[in-house]
Design a protein around this motif. Structure first.
Motif, PDB file in Angstrom:
ATOM      1  N   SER A 123       0.769  -1.139  -0.045  1.00  0.00           N
ATOM      2  CA  SER A 123       0.006   0.029  -0.119  1.00  0.00           C
ATOM      3  C   SER A 123       0.721   1.113   0.083  1.00  0.00           C
ATOM      4  CB  SER A 123      -1.007   0.088   1.311  1.00  0.00           C
ATOM      5  OG  SER A 123      -0.207  -0.038   2.395  1.00  0.00           O
ATOM      6  N   LEU A 124       1.985   1.127   0.726  1.00  0.00           N
ATOM      7  CA  LEU A 124       2.800   2.428   0.705  1.00  0.00           C
ATOM      8  C   LEU A 124       3.557   2.691  -0.730  1.00  0.00           C
ATOM      9  CD1 LEU A 124       4.269   4.523   2.482  1.00  0.00           C
ATOM     10  CD2 LEU A 124       6.021   2.845   2.830  1.00  0.00           C
ATOM     11  N   ILE A 125       3.876   1.397  -1.329  1.00  0.00           N
ATOM     12  CA  ILE A 125       4.502   1.621  -2.809  1.00  0.00           C
ATOM     13  C   ILE A 125       3.460   2.261  -3.795  1.00  0.00           C
ATOM     14  CG2 ILE A 125       5.523   0.358  -4.656  1.00  0.00           C
ATOM     15  CD1 ILE A 125       6.622  -1.542  -2.423  1.00  0.00           C
ATOM     16  N   VAL A 126       2.121   1.753  -3.607  1.00  0.00           N
ATOM     17  CA  VAL A 126       1.298   2.105  -4.513  1.00  0.00           C
ATOM     18  C   VAL A 126       1.015   3.475  -4.223  1.00  0.00           C
ATOM     19  CG1 VAL A 126      -1.023   2.019  -5.278  1.00  0.00           C
ATOM     20  CG2 VAL A 126       0.074  -0.128  -4.904  1.00  0.00           C
ATOM     21  N   PHE A 135      -3.925  12.901  -7.140  1.00  0.00           N
ATOM     22  CA  PHE A 135      -4.690  13.810  -6.039  1.00  0.00           C
ATOM     23  C   PHE A 135      -4.525  15.398  -6.591  1.00  0.00           C
ATOM     24  CE2 PHE A 135      -3.553  11.139  -2.471  1.00  0.00           C
ATOM     25  CZ  PHE A 135      -4.837  10.759  -2.165  1.00  0.00           C
ATOM     26  N   TYR A 136      -5.449  16.159  -6.519  1.00  0.00           N
ATOM     27  CA  TYR A 136      -5.302  17.527  -7.213  1.00  0.00           C
ATOM     28  C   TYR A 136      -5.853  18.322  -5.976  1.00  0.00           C
ATOM     29  CZ  TYR A 136     -10.192  16.296  -7.601  1.00  0.00           C
ATOM     30  OH  TYR A 136     -11.547  15.948  -7.789  1.00  0.00           O
ATOM     31  N   GLU A 137      -5.638  19.823  -6.292  1.00  0.00           N
ATOM     32  CA  GLU A 137      -6.074  20.756  -5.331  1.00  0.00           C
ATOM     33  C   GLU A 137      -7.634  20.795  -5.492  1.00  0.00           C
ATOM     34  OE1 GLU A 137      -4.357  24.400  -5.843  1.00  0.00           O
ATOM     35  OE2 GLU A 137      -2.280  23.710  -5.244  1.00  0.00           O
ATOM     36  N   VAL A 138      -8.130  21.308  -4.580  1.00  0.00           N
ATOM     37  CA  VAL A 138      -9.885  21.446  -4.598  1.00  0.00           C
ATOM     38  C   VAL A 138     -10.470  22.312  -5.668  1.00  0.00           C
ATOM     39  CG1 VAL A 138     -10.527  23.266  -2.759  1.00  0.00           C
ATOM     40  CG2 VAL A 138     -11.657  21.025  -2.836  1.00  0.00           C
ATOM     41  N   LEU A 224      -8.709  -1.258   0.629  1.00  0.00           N
ATOM     42  CA  LEU A 224      -9.188  -0.764   1.765  1.00  0.00           C
ATOM     43  C   LEU A 224      -7.936  -0.002   2.277  1.00  0.00           C
ATOM     44  CD1 LEU A 224     -11.107  -0.520   3.779  1.00  0.00           C
ATOM     45  CD2 LEU A 224     -10.391  -2.631   5.026  1.00  0.00           C
ATOM     46  N   HIS A 225      -6.757  -0.287   2.227  1.00  0.00           N
ATOM     47  CA  HIS A 225      -5.660   0.312   2.754  1.00  0.00           C
ATOM     48  C   HIS A 225      -5.525   1.913   1.964  1.00  0.00           C
ATOM     49  CE1 HIS A 225      -3.313  -3.258   4.695  1.00  0.00           C
ATOM     50  NE2 HIS A 225      -4.646  -3.114   5.422  1.00  0.00           N
ATOM     51  N   LEU A 226      -5.464   1.662   0.758  1.00  0.00           N
ATOM     52  CA  LEU A 226      -5.535   2.844  -0.240  1.00  0.00           C
ATOM     53  C   LEU A 226      -6.626   3.643   0.160  1.00  0.00           C
ATOM     54  CD1 LEU A 226      -4.379   1.283  -3.485  1.00  0.00           C
ATOM     55  CD2 LEU A 226      -2.839   2.316  -1.866  1.00  0.00           C
ATOM     56  N   ALA A 227      -7.839   3.304   0.273  1.00  0.00           N
ATOM     57  CA  ALA A 227      -8.805   4.172   0.628  1.00  0.00           C
ATOM     58  C   ALA A 227      -8.783   4.720   1.989  1.00  0.00           C
ATOM     59  CB  ALA A 227     -10.178   3.160   0.725  1.00  0.00           C
ATOM     60  N   ILE A 228      -8.045   4.448   2.814  1.00  0.00           N
ATOM     61  CA  ILE A 228      -7.871   5.097   4.246  1.00  0.00           C
ATOM     62  C   ILE A 228      -7.197   6.328   3.770  1.00  0.00           C
ATOM     63  CG2 ILE A 228      -6.607   5.308   6.323  1.00  0.00           C
ATOM     64  CD1 ILE A 228      -7.148   2.099   6.316  1.00  0.00           C
ATOM     65  N   TYR A 229      -6.216   6.555   2.770  1.00  0.00           N
ATOM     66  CA  TYR A 229      -5.604   7.639   2.450  1.00  0.00           C
ATOM     67  C   TYR A 229      -6.257   8.310   1.159  1.00  0.00           C
ATOM     68  CZ  TYR A 229      -1.793   5.963   5.259  1.00  0.00           C
ATOM     69  OH  TYR A 229      -1.118   5.426   6.326  1.00  0.00           O
TER      70      TYR A 229
END
Length: 307
Positions: A123-126, A135-138, A224-229
């Motif tokens: 999950s950390l590597i991904v 990810f992008y600014e709002v 699920l791990h990625l979704a946490i972030y």
């Protein structure tokens, strides 16, 4: 075969049923209308979302008034299909690499290199790989479309699990190649391709089914791990009602279950039933996969395939 592995076929039937329902219902029925408020005749009061489970909303609604049953059914196909595609692609690529580069995978330096990466969570590597792209600014829109986001996520999630799985395939093939019947085939002049096709693959297929079940559960856990972030399958929708975006809201676009869990986790201390709906569905899915895998493993162990 059905009588020998009842849990496997029961679980497979349930998965196919959920998948079909998830595809058909959003096509046949439109999403229930969002009611910003409603008047309860029985209680003589005005209600606002989230609404408790009722006849009109079987599992209730979230804080925005969206029907939890509908979005849960709608997101099931993305959760199952995405995990299934990653699992099948990992196995396909790993089998090819493990059989072709068997000596490389079994070499001490390359095996040690792969072993060292197992201490780093996938999950950390991904997360480190995909975060700069997704990810992008709002105040801005996402750089990638939904299809481009899915393709990028598929590519990275497949790649991160290929080498460890290829090592398992190579070790299994090496173990099978040391059997007496393979040595006899070598003495009779059989090529590596003939030995692989006639002797290694037939004994490798049953183990691949068990590996596939384990990989499926592992992919679901990774999602699920990625979704946490806030790294959701299909992309993330970032919104904020604050002037300086102090309190950003991250929502899943595809309604896949791990994204719903992450989106609703803040409701745990406010309206627990909202987050417990996708949590329960996800837990039952993982339980179903594990029961299917255990049933297959128990069945094949009786045939001495894992001894």
């Amino acid at each position: 075969m059905l009588s020998k592995t009842p849990l496997f076929f029961t679980g497979l039937f349930l998965l196919l049923f959920i998948l079909i329902v998830s595809i058909v219902i959003p096509i046949a029925l439109s999403e229930p209308e969002i009611n910003p408020f409603r008047y309860s005749d029985a209680l003589k009061k005005l209600e606002i979302p989230p609404y408790s489970p009722s006849k009109g909303n079987w599992l209730g609604t979230d804080r925005n008034g969206k029907d939890l049953f509908y979005i849960l059914v709608d997101g099931a196909k993305y959760t199952i299909l995405f995990a299934c595609i990653i699992t099948l692609a990992r196995i396909f690529v790993s089998v090819i690499l493990g059989l072709i580069f068997k000596r490389l995978f079994n070499s001490s330096w390359f095996s040690g290199l792969i072993q060292s990466f197992q201490y780093v969570p996938q999950s950390l590597i991904v997360l480190l790989t995909l975060s700069p792209f997704l990810f992008y600014e709002v105040r801005n829109d996402s750089v990638f479309s939904t299809l481009e986001t899915l393709f990028l996520q598929l590519l990275v999630l497949i790649a991160v699990g290929v080498l460890p799985l290829g090592k398992i395939i190579a070790e299994t093939a090496e173990q099978l190649s040391r059997t007496e019947y393979v040595n006899c085939s070598k003495l009779m002049g059989a090529s590596y391709f003939q030995i692989t096709a006639k002797h290694i693959l037939p004994h490798l297929w049953p183990r691949l089914f068990v590996i596939g079940g384990r990989q499926f559960a592992q992919v679901l856990t990774l999602m699920l791990h990625l979704a946490i972030y806030h790294l959701f399958i299909g992309g993330v929708q970032i919104t904020s009602g604050q002037e300086h975006d102090q309190f950003n809201h991250f929502a899943t676009i595809s309604n896949e279950w791990t994204g719903l869990i992450s989106t609703y986790h803040k409701e745990l201390m406010l309206e627990p039933f909202i987050v417990m709906v996708p949590v329960t569905a996800f837990a039952l899915l993982v339980l179903c996969i594990n029961l299917m895998t255990k049933d297959l493993e128990h069945h094949f162990s009786k045939r001495s395939l894992f001894k």
